[in-house]
Enzyme design. Structure first.
Site, PDB file in Angstrom:
ATOM      1  N   GLU A 216      24.934  17.600 -42.382  1.00 12.10           N
ATOM      2  CA  GLU A 216      23.680  18.096 -42.984  1.00 12.10           C
ATOM      3  C   GLU A 216      22.629  18.074 -41.865  1.00 12.10           C
ATOM      4  O   GLU A 216      22.134  19.120 -41.461  1.00 12.10           O
ATOM      5  CB  GLU A 216      23.281  17.180 -44.144  1.00 12.10           C
ATOM      6  CG  GLU A 216      21.942  17.515 -44.783  1.00 12.10           C
ATOM      7  CD  GLU A 216      21.549  16.504 -45.871  1.00 12.10           C
ATOM      8  OE1 GLU A 216      22.261  15.493 -46.061  1.00 12.10           O
ATOM      9  OE2 GLU A 216      20.505  16.724 -46.522  1.00 12.10           O
ATOM     10  N   ASP A 294      20.582  20.583 -54.760  1.00 13.40           N
ATOM     11  CA  ASP A 294      20.427  19.223 -54.214  1.00 13.40           C
ATOM     12  C   ASP A 294      19.478  18.403 -55.100  1.00 13.40           C
ATOM     13  O   ASP A 294      19.944  17.599 -55.904  1.00 13.40           O
ATOM     14  CB  ASP A 294      19.936  19.257 -52.769  1.00 13.40           C
ATOM     15  CG  ASP A 294      20.447  18.081 -51.949  1.00 13.40           C
ATOM     16  OD1 ASP A 294      21.290  17.334 -52.469  1.00 13.40           O
ATOM     17  OD2 ASP A 294      20.005  17.896 -50.795  1.00 13.40           O
TER      18      ASP A 294
HETATM   19 ZN   LIG Z   1      22.826  15.810 -51.654  1.00 14.94          ZN
END
Ligand SMILES: [Zn+2]
Length: 363
Positions: A216, A294
């Site tokens: 990420e 998210d």
């Molecule tokens: Zn996440």
């Protein structure tokens, strides 16, 4: 955000809102309504250690456009949110509202994840209790709205292995109640997954699916580790793979889905802007990319917004978005029959939306 405005954006927004969608990467802790948090703050100001007006709460929870993008600043929101898990009623309500909000955005299939330790810690609840309360809230929303939900239990990097084992055992025990997977989240820049590998491998042997936040903001090597060492079936984000051809090849060969969350990626500083986001490149390389939210409440976004940003900010077309949606169905932690049924249902809805869009004069 700028991309949301203007008549063309509004027309697409309305179409994308009607599109039946799939969200594979959404944290319960990042999906809490500000109004509910405010109510809790009013009811328990002393226990929370907060004495706030609504306007003061919002910037503490929500990422604003003017705030510098930063991964640790983003993660710090979750520490504050822990103070709000004050009661059984609050936790059940948060889970209920998270599912309702997804359903209202026409998410037809949701995988909602949460960290039982985070929900339990502040008030000393048992892990089992909080899992029960969350599942009860989810079930209530599922009965009232047109949405299918599966649950993922999250373990944080750096977690005490004893707690991690308890969460993994709970995930296995609650499989019959819709828990399908284990997730690893947290600070991939400073905390290795090392200690937790046996927990994840064991969970996989028990038949659970695994998803790991990797690549990420951290290096592509974290993605390789998640796949080859931990046995991840899917990768949370994984966008840094774009910088490593070997990792791209690994993802391609194994057809590992990436759970991409564009707005979150901007706010954590993982990418500099929508125009710099690697999603279109990863998509054109044939990787199984999916679009997700998210933390809709922290990021002030919806799945409709994320689809709109992929279109208006990254240049993807309607047909690309439909392909990405198909990817999400294929990547869902469901049985083959369930995935086929979901795909069929979405196809029917999409055909009807496209028909009425053409009748309304859309392109
Ligand atoms: Zn996440």
């Amino acid at each position: 955000m700028r991309l949301r405005r203007g008549p063309v954006a509004q027309a697409w927004r309305s179409l994308l809102h009607r599109l039946p969608k799939v969200d594979l990467h959404r944290h319960l802790e990042g999906s809490l309504r500000l109004s509910t948090l405010m109510e809790i703050a009013r009811r328990h100001p002393i226990r929370l250690g907060l004495d706030l007006e609504a306007a003061e709460l919002e910037p503490l929870i929500r990422f604003t456009v003017s705030e510098p993008a930063d991964f640790h600043r983003f993660l710090s929101r979750f520490q504050l949110l822990r103070r709000f898990y004050t009661s059984e009623e609050a936790i059940r309500r948060m889970a209920y509202e998270a599912v309702v909000d997804a359903a209202l955005d026409h998410v037809r299939y949701l995988e909602l994840r949460f960290n039982p330790a985070a929900l339990a810690q502040a008030q000393g609840f048992h892990l089992e209790e909080v899992v029960e309360w969350v599942l009860e809230g989810v079930e209530l929303a599922r009965q009232e709205f047109d949405i299918q939900v599966r649950m993922i239990l999250t373990i944080l990097r750096g977690e005490d292995p004893e707690i991690a084992w308890r969460i993994a055992r709970l995930a296995v025990a609650y499989r019959s109640r819709g828990v399908v997977a284990l997730d690893l989240a947290g600070d991939e820049l400073h905390k290795s997954a090392g200690d937790l590998v046996p927990v994840f491998r064991w969970a996989r042997e028990q038949g659970l699916c695994l998803t790991v936040h990797a690549g990420e903001v951290g290096p592509p090597a974290n993605i390789r580790h998640a796949i080859l060492v931990m046995g991840a079936h899917r990768i949370g984000h994984g966008i840094q793979a774009i910088h490593d051809v070997e990792v791209l090849r690994l993802l391609h060969e194994r057809n590992i889905p990436l759970e991409i969350c564009p707005t979150s990626n901007l706010q954590t500083g993982a990418v500099a802007g929508f125009h710099h986001h690697p999603l279109p490149d990863l998509y054109r390389l044939g990787l199984k990319v999916t679009l997700n939210t998210d933390d809709p409440s922290i990021s002030d976004t919806t799945l409709t917004d994320e689809y709109l940003f992929a279109m208006a900010g990254m240049g993807l077309q309607w047909k690309d978005l439909l392909r990405i949606l198909e990817n999400a169905v294929e990547a869902a932690f469901l049985s083959l029959e369930e995935r086929q049924a979901l795909a069929q249902r979405l196809r029917r809805e999409i055909q009807s939306i496209e028909r009425s869009w053409r009748l309304e004069g859309g392109t």
